[in-house]
Write a protein that holds these residues in place. Structure first.
Motif, PDB file in Angstrom:
ATOM      1  N   ILE A 173     -71.531 -25.143  37.394  1.00  0.00           N
ATOM      2  CA  ILE A 173     -70.466 -24.273  38.025  1.00  0.00           C
ATOM      3  C   ILE A 173     -71.081 -24.161  39.464  1.00  0.00           C
ATOM      4  O   ILE A 173     -70.532 -24.239  40.211  1.00  0.00           O
ATOM      5  CB  ILE A 173     -70.569 -22.806  37.588  1.00  0.00           C
ATOM      6  CG1 ILE A 173     -69.921 -22.658  36.288  1.00  0.00           C
ATOM      7  CG2 ILE A 173     -69.873 -21.843  38.694  1.00  0.00           C
ATOM      8  CD1 ILE A 173     -68.211 -23.171  36.124  1.00  0.00           C
ATOM      9  N   ASN A 174     -72.493 -24.253  39.764  1.00  0.00           N
ATOM     10  CA  ASN A 174     -73.164 -24.342  40.951  1.00  0.00           C
ATOM     11  C   ASN A 174     -72.810 -25.592  41.714  1.00  0.00           C
ATOM     12  O   ASN A 174     -72.722 -25.516  42.894  1.00  0.00           O
ATOM     13  CB  ASN A 174     -74.561 -23.818  40.660  1.00  0.00           C
ATOM     14  CG  ASN A 174     -74.851 -22.707  40.397  1.00  0.00           C
ATOM     15  OD1 ASN A 174     -74.202 -21.805  40.729  1.00  0.00           O
ATOM     16  ND2 ASN A 174     -76.060 -22.402  39.920  1.00  0.00           N
ATOM     17  N   LYS A 175     -72.675 -26.793  40.908  1.00  0.00           N
ATOM     18  CA  LYS A 175     -72.455 -27.984  41.499  1.00  0.00           C
ATOM     19  C   LYS A 175     -70.852 -28.284  41.855  1.00  0.00           C
ATOM     20  O   LYS A 175     -70.540 -29.141  42.284  1.00  0.00           O
ATOM     21  CB  LYS A 175     -72.992 -29.079  40.553  1.00  0.00           C
ATOM     22  CG  LYS A 175     -74.282 -29.222  40.542  1.00  0.00           C
ATOM     23  CD  LYS A 175     -74.803 -30.319  39.581  1.00  0.00           C
ATOM     24  CE  LYS A 175     -74.441 -31.613  40.274  1.00  0.00           C
ATOM     25  NZ  LYS A 175     -75.118 -32.793  40.040  1.00  0.00           N
ATOM     26  N   LEU A 176     -70.127 -27.429  41.127  1.00  0.00           N
ATOM     27  CA  LEU A 176     -68.557 -27.664  41.365  1.00  0.00           C
ATOM     28  C   LEU A 176     -68.095 -27.458  42.782  1.00  0.00           C
ATOM     29  O   LEU A 176     -68.340 -26.547  43.459  1.00  0.00           O
ATOM     30  CB  LEU A 176     -67.988 -26.429  40.311  1.00  0.00           C
ATOM     31  CG  LEU A 176     -66.512 -26.770  39.903  1.00  0.00           C
ATOM     32  CD1 LEU A 176     -66.284 -27.961  39.139  1.00  0.00           C
ATOM     33  CD2 LEU A 176     -65.979 -25.577  39.429  1.00  0.00           C
ATOM     34  N   SER A 177     -67.181 -28.439  42.931  1.00  0.00           N
ATOM     35  CA  SER A 177     -66.411 -28.333  44.279  1.00  0.00           C
ATOM     36  C   SER A 177     -65.105 -27.886  44.235  1.00  0.00           C
ATOM     37  O   SER A 177     -64.484 -28.138  43.191  1.00  0.00           O
ATOM     38  CB  SER A 177     -66.813 -29.668  45.143  1.00  0.00           C
ATOM     39  OG  SER A 177     -65.869 -30.669  44.500  1.00  0.00           O
ATOM     40  N   ILE A 178     -64.660 -27.633  45.176  1.00  0.00           N
ATOM     41  CA  ILE A 178     -63.147 -27.189  45.552  1.00  0.00           C
ATOM     42  C   ILE A 178     -62.441 -28.767  45.106  1.00  0.00           C
ATOM     43  O   ILE A 178     -61.214 -28.535  44.529  1.00  0.00           O
ATOM     44  CB  ILE A 178     -62.770 -26.593  46.653  1.00  0.00           C
ATOM     45  CG1 ILE A 178     -61.241 -25.782  46.665  1.00  0.00           C
ATOM     46  CG2 ILE A 178     -62.605 -27.391  47.868  1.00  0.00           C
ATOM     47  CD1 ILE A 178     -61.233 -24.957  47.633  1.00  0.00           C
ATOM     48  N   ASN A 179     -62.822 -29.690  45.492  1.00  0.00           N
ATOM     49  CA  ASN A 179     -62.152 -31.198  45.064  1.00  0.00           C
ATOM     50  C   ASN A 179     -62.342 -31.259  43.579  1.00  0.00           C
ATOM     51  O   ASN A 179     -61.125 -31.965  42.982  1.00  0.00           O
ATOM     52  CB  ASN A 179     -62.767 -32.206  46.097  1.00  0.00           C
ATOM     53  CG  ASN A 179     -62.341 -33.516  45.972  1.00  0.00           C
ATOM     54  OD1 ASN A 179     -60.752 -33.264  46.184  1.00  0.00           O
ATOM     55  ND2 ASN A 179     -62.443 -34.360  45.655  1.00  0.00           N
ATOM     56  N   ASP A 180     -63.242 -30.769  42.968  1.00  0.00           N
ATOM     57  CA  ASP A 180     -63.442 -31.154  41.409  1.00  0.00           C
ATOM     58  C   ASP A 180     -62.286 -30.381  40.978  1.00  0.00           C
ATOM     59  O   ASP A 180     -61.576 -30.863  39.778  1.00  0.00           O
ATOM     60  CB  ASP A 180     -64.728 -30.570  41.055  1.00  0.00           C
ATOM     61  CG  ASP A 180     -65.898 -31.248  41.272  1.00  0.00           C
ATOM     62  OD1 ASP A 180     -65.731 -32.670  41.509  1.00  0.00           O
ATOM     63  OD2 ASP A 180     -66.795 -30.890  41.484  1.00  0.00           O
ATOM     64  N   ILE A 181     -61.925 -29.113  41.197  1.00  0.00           N
ATOM     65  CA  ILE A 181     -60.922 -28.275  40.762  1.00  0.00           C
ATOM     66  C   ILE A 181     -59.638 -28.709  41.174  1.00  0.00           C
ATOM     67  O   ILE A 181     -58.704 -29.022  40.142  1.00  0.00           O
ATOM     68  CB  ILE A 181     -60.913 -26.719  41.134  1.00  0.00           C
ATOM     69  CG1 ILE A 181     -62.275 -26.157  40.507  1.00  0.00           C
ATOM     70  CG2 ILE A 181     -59.726 -26.096  40.953  1.00  0.00           C
ATOM     71  CD1 ILE A 181     -62.425 -24.820  41.204  1.00  0.00           C
ATOM     72  N   LYS A 182     -59.249 -29.399  42.237  1.00  0.00           N
ATOM     73  CA  LYS A 182     -58.364 -29.782  42.674  1.00  0.00           C
ATOM     74  C   LYS A 182     -57.913 -31.086  41.517  1.00  0.00           C
ATOM     75  O   LYS A 182     -56.625 -31.323  41.245  1.00  0.00           O
ATOM     76  CB  LYS A 182     -58.187 -30.312  44.122  1.00  0.00           C
ATOM     77  CG  LYS A 182     -56.673 -30.802  44.589  1.00  0.00           C
ATOM     78  CD  LYS A 182     -56.921 -31.078  45.907  1.00  0.00           C
ATOM     79  CE  LYS A 182     -55.434 -31.658  46.472  1.00  0.00           C
ATOM     80  NZ  LYS A 182     -55.517 -31.639  48.005  1.00  0.00           N
TER      81      LYS A 182
END
Length: 86
Positions: free
Chosen positions: A9-18
């Motif tokens: 979760i700490n490494k997660l970016s908004i681009n990963d979610i997109k």
């Protein structure tokens, strides 16, 4: 498992979610994407381990019907898939 989830979760970016959303048929607006990102980053423990009713209520008000349905379906699918690890 908790520490492993926290690490990712700490490494997660908004681009990963997109990218994940797009692969699963959701096309979030910028506002929707920011909202999902905020909840994932700040409230992931509640979403996974607690009562996320208030979060999903807010999402229902702020996502398109299609994106909300995709989001809840994915949540249920992955929660079921990984329930033995949580």
């Amino acid at each position: 498992m908790h520490k492993l989830l926290e690490y990712y979760i700490n490494k997660l970016s908004i681009n990963d979610i997109k990218e994940f959303a797009n692969k699963n048929g959701a096309d979030f607006s910028d506002n929707e994407l920011q909202l999902i990102y905020k909840y994932v980053k700040n409230d992931w423990e509640t979403i996974i381990f607690g009562n996320a009713d208030q979060i999903f209520s807010d999402l229902k008000k702020n996502l398109t019907a299609k994106n909300y349905q995709i989001t809840t379906n994915l949540f249920e699918e992955y929660k079921e898939k990984f329930k033995n690890y949580l």
